[in-house]
Scaffold this motif. Structure first.
Motif, PDB file in Angstrom:
ATOM      1  N   UNK A  67       0.866  -1.180   0.000  1.00  0.00           N
ATOM      2  CA  UNK A  67       0.000   0.000   0.000  1.00  0.00           C
ATOM      3  C   UNK A  67       0.900   1.227   0.000  1.00  0.00           C
ATOM      4  N   UNK A  68       0.869   1.973  -1.096  1.00  0.00           N
ATOM      5  CA  UNK A  68       1.696   3.163  -1.237  1.00  0.00           C
ATOM      6  C   UNK A  68       0.861   4.321  -1.739  1.00  0.00           C
ATOM      7  N   UNK A  69       1.255   5.526  -1.322  1.00  0.00           N
ATOM      8  CA  UNK A  69       0.650   6.757  -1.809  1.00  0.00           C
ATOM      9  C   UNK A  69       1.751   7.600  -2.425  1.00  0.00           C
ATOM     10  N   UNK A  70       1.527   8.068  -3.637  1.00  0.00           N
ATOM     11  CA  UNK A  70       2.476   8.964  -4.297  1.00  0.00           C
ATOM     12  C   UNK A  70       1.689  10.169  -4.794  1.00  0.00           C
ATOM     13  N   UNK A  71       1.998  11.342  -4.213  1.00  0.00           N
ATOM     14  CA  UNK A  71       1.306  12.558  -4.610  1.00  0.00           C
ATOM     15  C   UNK A  71       2.315  13.538  -5.189  1.00  0.00           C
ATOM     16  N   UNK A  72       1.955  14.124  -6.309  1.00  0.00           N
ATOM     17  CA  UNK A  72       2.817  15.086  -6.979  1.00  0.00           C
ATOM     18  C   UNK A  72       2.133  16.444  -6.989  1.00  0.00           C
ATOM     19  N   UNK A  73       2.719  17.401  -6.286  1.00  0.00           N
ATOM     20  CA  UNK A  73       2.242  18.789  -6.260  1.00  0.00           C
ATOM     21  C   UNK A  73       0.773  18.932  -5.876  1.00  0.00           C
ATOM     22  N   UNK A  74       0.269  18.021  -5.061  1.00  0.00           N
ATOM     23  CA  UNK A  74      -1.128  18.017  -4.611  1.00  0.00           C
ATOM     24  C   UNK A  74      -2.124  17.976  -5.762  1.00  0.00           C
ATOM     25  N   UNK A  75      -1.674  17.588  -6.962  1.00  0.00           N
ATOM     26  CA  UNK A  75      -2.559  17.551  -8.128  1.00  0.00           C
ATOM     27  C   UNK A  75      -2.744  16.151  -8.696  1.00  0.00           C
ATOM     28  N   UNK A 121      -1.408   8.776  -6.880  1.00  0.00           N
ATOM     29  CA  UNK A 121      -1.433   7.352  -7.225  1.00  0.00           C
ATOM     30  C   UNK A 121      -1.419   6.552  -5.927  1.00  0.00           C
ATOM     31  N   UNK A 122      -2.275   5.551  -5.858  1.00  0.00           N
ATOM     32  CA  UNK A 122      -2.403   4.722  -4.659  1.00  0.00           C
ATOM     33  C   UNK A 122      -2.370   3.267  -5.084  1.00  0.00           C
ATOM     34  N   UNK A 123      -1.586   2.456  -4.385  1.00  0.00           N
ATOM     35  CA  UNK A 123      -1.595   1.007  -4.629  1.00  0.00           C
ATOM     36  C   UNK A 123      -2.264   0.325  -3.437  1.00  0.00           C
ATOM     37  N   UNK A 172     -11.619   1.884  -0.490  1.00  0.00           N
ATOM     38  CA  UNK A 172     -11.376   0.757   0.402  1.00  0.00           C
ATOM     39  C   UNK A 172     -10.002   0.212   0.036  1.00  0.00           C
ATOM     40  N   UNK A 173      -9.052   0.263   0.981  1.00  0.00           N
ATOM     41  CA  UNK A 173      -7.687  -0.198   0.716  1.00  0.00           C
ATOM     42  C   UNK A 173      -7.332  -1.346   1.647  1.00  0.00           C
ATOM     43  N   UNK A 174      -6.185  -1.958   1.405  1.00  0.00           N
ATOM     44  CA  UNK A 174      -5.731  -3.050   2.267  1.00  0.00           C
ATOM     45  C   UNK A 174      -5.371  -2.553   3.666  1.00  0.00           C
ATOM     46  N   UNK A 175      -5.236  -1.239   3.845  1.00  0.00           N
ATOM     47  CA  UNK A 175      -4.905  -0.651   5.140  1.00  0.00           C
ATOM     48  C   UNK A 175      -6.094   0.084   5.760  1.00  0.00           C
ATOM     49  N   UNK A 202      -7.207  -5.757 -10.860  1.00  0.00           N
ATOM     50  CA  UNK A 202      -6.273  -6.879 -10.697  1.00  0.00           C
ATOM     51  C   UNK A 202      -5.075  -6.508  -9.833  1.00  0.00           C
ATOM     52  N   UNK A 203      -4.495  -5.325 -10.077  1.00  0.00           N
ATOM     53  CA  UNK A 203      -3.289  -4.922  -9.339  1.00  0.00           C
ATOM     54  C   UNK A 203      -3.596  -4.030  -8.144  1.00  0.00           C
TER      55      UNK A 203
END
Length: 90
Positions: A10-18, A21-23, A39-42, A60-61
Motif C-alpha cells: 500500500x503506497x501513496x504517491x502525490x505530486x504537487x497536490x494535483x 497514485x495509490x496502490x 477501500x484499501x488493504x490498510x 487486478x493490481x
C-alpha cells in the motif's frame, strides 16, 4: 499476537497536490468532485479536495490514480458501510 498486514503493498504517491497514485486499493466506495472514498488493504481512505477526477482503477493490481486539487487524505478505522447501513445491504 499482532495482526500482520496483507501481502499487497500500500503506497501513496502525490505530486504537487494535483496527481495522486495509490496502490493496494480494493474498491471505490464513493466519489464526487469533492470527495473520494477508497477501500484499501490498510483501511478506508478518504480523499478530499476540489475538481477530483478518477483516472484509473486496475482491479487486478489494485492501482488507482486521480487528478485534482487534494486538500486532505485521512484513514478511517471503520468503513462508512459498517454498522446499521451494512446490515441493510446483506
Amino acid at each position: 499476537m499482532q495482526k500482520t498486514t496483507a501481502a499487497v503493498p500500500h503506497n501513496l504517491i502525490m505530486e504537487n497536490r494535483k496527481n495522486l497514485r495509490v496502490s493496494g486499493v480494493k474498491d471505490i466506495d464513493s466519489f464526487t468532485e469533492n470527495r473520494i472514498v477508497l477501500s484499501t488493504v490498510m483501511g478506508e481512505l478518504v480523499i478530499k479536495g476540489d475538481d477530483l477526477h478518477i483516472i484509473t482503477l486496475d482491479a487486478e493490481t489494485g492501482d488507482f490514480s486521480m487528478t485534482g486539487c487534494v486538500n486532505s487524505l485521512s484513514y478511517n478505522r471503520h468503513s462508512v458501510m459498517d454498522g446499521p447501513i451494512k446490515k441493510l445491504f446483506r
